[in-house]
Write a protein that holds these residues in place. Structure first.
Motif, PDB file in Angstrom:
ATOM      1  N   LEU A  66       2.459  -0.499   9.107  1.00  0.00           N
ATOM      2  CA  LEU A  66       3.294  -0.837   7.963  1.00  0.00           C
ATOM      3  C   LEU A  66       4.185   0.315   7.523  1.00  0.00           C
ATOM      4  O   LEU A  66       5.324   0.102   7.092  1.00  0.00           O
ATOM      5  CB  LEU A  66       2.397  -1.288   6.809  1.00  0.00           C
ATOM      6  N   PHE A  83       4.358   2.508  -2.375  1.00  0.00           N
ATOM      7  CA  PHE A  83       2.898   2.349  -2.396  1.00  0.00           C
ATOM      8  C   PHE A  83       2.341   2.565  -3.803  1.00  0.00           C
ATOM      9  O   PHE A  83       1.401   1.886  -4.210  1.00  0.00           O
ATOM     10  CB  PHE A  83       2.245   3.328  -1.412  1.00  0.00           C
ATOM     11  N   VAL A 252       4.262  -3.945   0.711  1.00  0.00           N
ATOM     12  CA  VAL A 252       2.986  -3.229   0.870  1.00  0.00           C
ATOM     13  C   VAL A 252       1.958  -3.679  -0.162  1.00  0.00           C
ATOM     14  O   VAL A 252       0.796  -3.238  -0.102  1.00  0.00           O
ATOM     15  CB  VAL A 252       3.200  -1.702   0.762  1.00  0.00           C
ATOM     16  N   SER A 255      -1.312  -4.792   1.054  1.00  0.00           N
ATOM     17  CA  SER A 255      -2.220  -3.793   1.619  1.00  0.00           C
ATOM     18  C   SER A 255      -3.355  -3.453   0.663  1.00  0.00           C
ATOM     19  O   SER A 255      -4.324  -2.802   1.061  1.00  0.00           O
ATOM     20  CB  SER A 255      -1.443  -2.509   1.951  1.00  0.00           C
ATOM     21  N   TYR A 291      -3.046   5.760   1.073  1.00  0.00           N
ATOM     22  CA  TYR A 291      -1.762   5.172   1.469  1.00  0.00           C
ATOM     23  C   TYR A 291      -0.614   6.123   1.153  1.00  0.00           C
ATOM     24  O   TYR A 291       0.288   6.353   1.982  1.00  0.00           O
ATOM     25  CB  TYR A 291      -1.530   3.847   0.742  1.00  0.00           C
ATOM     26  N   SER A 295       1.749   8.108   3.924  1.00  0.00           N
ATOM     27  CA  SER A 295       3.188   7.833   3.951  1.00  0.00           C
ATOM     28  C   SER A 295       4.000   9.107   3.706  1.00  0.00           C
ATOM     29  O   SER A 295       5.036   9.326   4.343  1.00  0.00           O
ATOM     30  CB  SER A 295       3.533   6.762   2.915  1.00  0.00           C
TER      31      SER A 295
END
Length: 617
Positions: A66, A83, A252, A255, A291, A295
């Protein structure tokens, strides 16, 4: 509710054609729990196991893919902000789940909460949608095991023949035995006991977290050595603007789904009032932090436009000559797939069991194994069905249907918080076996009320009447306000996303929806919350803050994501919903445990039980 004059006997039921849709069940009490020891689950989970189940169900293999897709197409270097926004948005739903899980610690998660707070019709739709969500979700995740496992054997077509995908001649179906085997192994593990499966989940999840920490630590070392080239681009930190960051957060958002799986194990947690809110909060916080850190690191190593959309993390490491890291990252992806399959299959048997307990499904699904104390029948049916889907079907096209079940349940849970605070159920369903005691207590209060009425007329006092009238008015205003909020959210989100409308009509629709929404919210702030909310369910647990603003915000976000799903998804979901309505009308409606009950004021329930030698059966 309506009663015969001078008694508490229900007038609805068979007499009212649609009364069954709104009938609500009681929050579990010691009397209700004592009635069916053969249905008890093992209370074996503490905070670490709850957190492991939450993280395992949340962090799937998607995080390994992702980050590349969303960074390239929507958010750019600001992926971590996407996120963060998605984490905050999902936290709104998590707060609502935490309070209801604490107040109503029973198996069934959103199905159970909606049955207690909203009504049987909505609860059935929630349960039916969750069955679809977990079935397709576990199958879709399991189908991802084959291509990842093949990387260990040299490439996409290098799996051993007994595990490799094969096309069945004549029907053009690509069978995936590896996916089916994974689902069956997970099913067998879940049948062994909640403690055993949670330990395995903790080990697998811990290993997956170690892989993510490896990505963060090694990637950070490389970034500081090379100067974080991904952030030294001419496009800036927001190449797609704020709109791209918001769009990325919507992508996202899914997620973070997984805390609903934690709520479904409420009956198996040792101290649900404390451990469930802690487990939900800790697992969501850890997932959000991981996350964001992943990222930040990956986007900093490679410019967003140069990222590989399929293998962003391993390809980023390969650019710096660390190709061997691909094996570690592939291991993390496999571990994430296994934990996600376990997290998807775990809740569904408990939802089936809860629906069967309530009579909406056959009692076969409510059976609990004496030794392992898990719903074995429901688990086996769930596992076999999911394995069959994973083996025969490429369910990727159906994956959008998973979102409907999730977002719908999130929406209803947020509405349930408003109901609990402003319109808590003030009547309790009791079995017809207690009719003699109900009549006795009802007659006693009827005589007492007549005496008080006569005394008030003599004394010219209308204080009690005014108080009752005031409370009734407050509940009516609360009911209309909650309805207005739901209507306003629907009008606002639909107008904002329906691009075929002329701009003027779009703005008009958004304005009307906003006005209705804010009007309902203002009334809720103006009136007081119901005093009964303090005694509703189990006390002493977590309470959702910033009510009514927080649950209304959750409703707005979830409905917005719902209306943005494609028409193909809604068409397929409609077929499933129609099938569910037929099952309910033909079986659940007539077999419900609430078909022959008497609703009595909650204030007199203890007195009725004291006046009777009966127990709930």
């Amino acid at each position: 509710m309506e009663y015969d004059e001078g008694s508490w006997k229900e007038v609805g039921g068979e007499a009212s054609a649609f009364r069954f849709i709104s009938r609500r069940k009681q929050v579990n009490s010691p009397r209700v729990k004592a009635k069916s020891p053969r249905h008890r689950l093992a209370r074996a989970l503490s905070v670490p196991e709850v957190v492991a189940n939450g993280i395992g169900a949340t962090i799937g293999a998607g995080v390994y893919v992702l980050v590349g897709t969303v960074a390239r197409e929507e958010a750019g270097p600001a992926l971590s902000i996407s996120f963060l926004i998605a984490g905050i948005a999902s936290a709104l739903s998590a707060f609502c789940y935490a309070e209801l899980a604490s107040r109503c610690p029973s198996a069934g998660s959103a199905y159970h909460y909606s049955y207690v707070c909203v009504g049987e019709g909505v609860a059935w739709l929630v349960g039916w949608a969750l069955i679809l969500e977990y079935s397709i979700g576990s199958s879709a995740v399991a189908r991802g095991i084959s291509p990842n496992l093949a990387l260990y054997f040299g490439g996409p077509d290098s799996l051993p023949s007994f595990l490799a995908r094969v096309t069945i001649p004549g029907i053009n179906v690509v069978a995936d035995p590896c996916a089916a085997v994974l689902v069956l192994i997970v099913t067998a593990l879940l049948c062994s006991g909640i403690k055993e499966s949670s330990i395995v989940q903790a080990v697998v999840t811990g290993a997956n977290i170690c892989v993510l920490l490896f990505v963060i630590s090694v990637g950070s070392f490389i970034g500081f050595q090379t100067g974080w080239v991904g952030y030294k681009i001419t496009d800036g930190f927001f190449p797609y603007g704020l709109h791209g960051v918001i769009a990325g957060s919507g992508t996202v958002f899914f997620s973070y789904i997984g805390f609903d799986a934690v709520a479904s194990t409420a009956e198996e947690v040792k101290n649900p009032q404390r451990d469930l809110p802690l487990g939900i909060g800790i697992s969501l916080s850890i997932c959000c932090l991981l996350y964001m850190l992943v990222s930040v690191v990956v986007v900093g190593l490679v410019p967003y436009f140069a990222m590989d959309p399929d293998t962003p993390i391993s390809s980023a490491f390969a650019k710096y000559g660390i190709g061997w890291a691909a094996h570690v990252i592939t291991s993390g992806s496999l571990l994430a797939l296994c934990s996600a399959v376990m997290g998807s299959i775990l809740p569904q048997p408990r939802i089936l069991m809860a629906m069967a307990r309530d009579g909406l499904l056959p009692s076969f699904f409510s059976s609990v194994h004496k030794r392992t104390q898990v719903p074995v029948n429901s688990t086996l049916v769930t596992g076999i069905f999911a394995a069959s889907l994973a083996f025969f079907m490429d369910v990727s096209q159906l994956a959008g249907m998973v979102s409907v079940g999730t977002l719908f349940s999130f929406t209803i849970v947020a509405i349930s918080i408003l109901v609990v605070r402003y319109l808590p159920p003030d009547e309790i369903p009791l079995p017809a076996s207690l009719m003699e005691s109900i009549d006795s207590v009802s007659l006693r209060y009827s005589i007492q009320q007549k005496s008080e009425k006569k005394q008030r007329s003599v004394e010219n006092s209308g204080i009690n009447f005014s108080e009752n009238l005031s409370e009734q008015t407050r509940r009516q205003r609360a009911s209309w306000s909650i309805t207005a909020i739901c209507v306003g959210v629907l009008v606002l989100t639909k107008s904002a996303t329906y691009t075929l409308l002329p701009f003027f009509l779009q703005v008009l629709g958004c304005s009307i929806g906003t006005f209705i929404l804010l009007g309902g919210l203002a009334v809720l702030y103006w009136i007081d919350q119901d005093d009964g909310c303090h005694s509703f369910g189990h006390s002493g647990g977590f309470t959702c803050p910033f009510v009514p603003a927080l649950p209304v915000g959750s409703i707005l976000i979830n409905v917005y994501l719902l209306v943005n799903l494609g028409p193909g998804t809604w068409f397929r979901v409609s077929i499933w919903i129609v099938a569910g309505v037929l099952v309910y009308l033909l079986y659940g409606r007539t077999h419900s445990s609430l078909t022959n009950v008497v609703y009595v004021p909650a204030a007199h329930v203890d007195e009725i039980y004291e006046a009777s030698s009966h127990f709930v059966v």
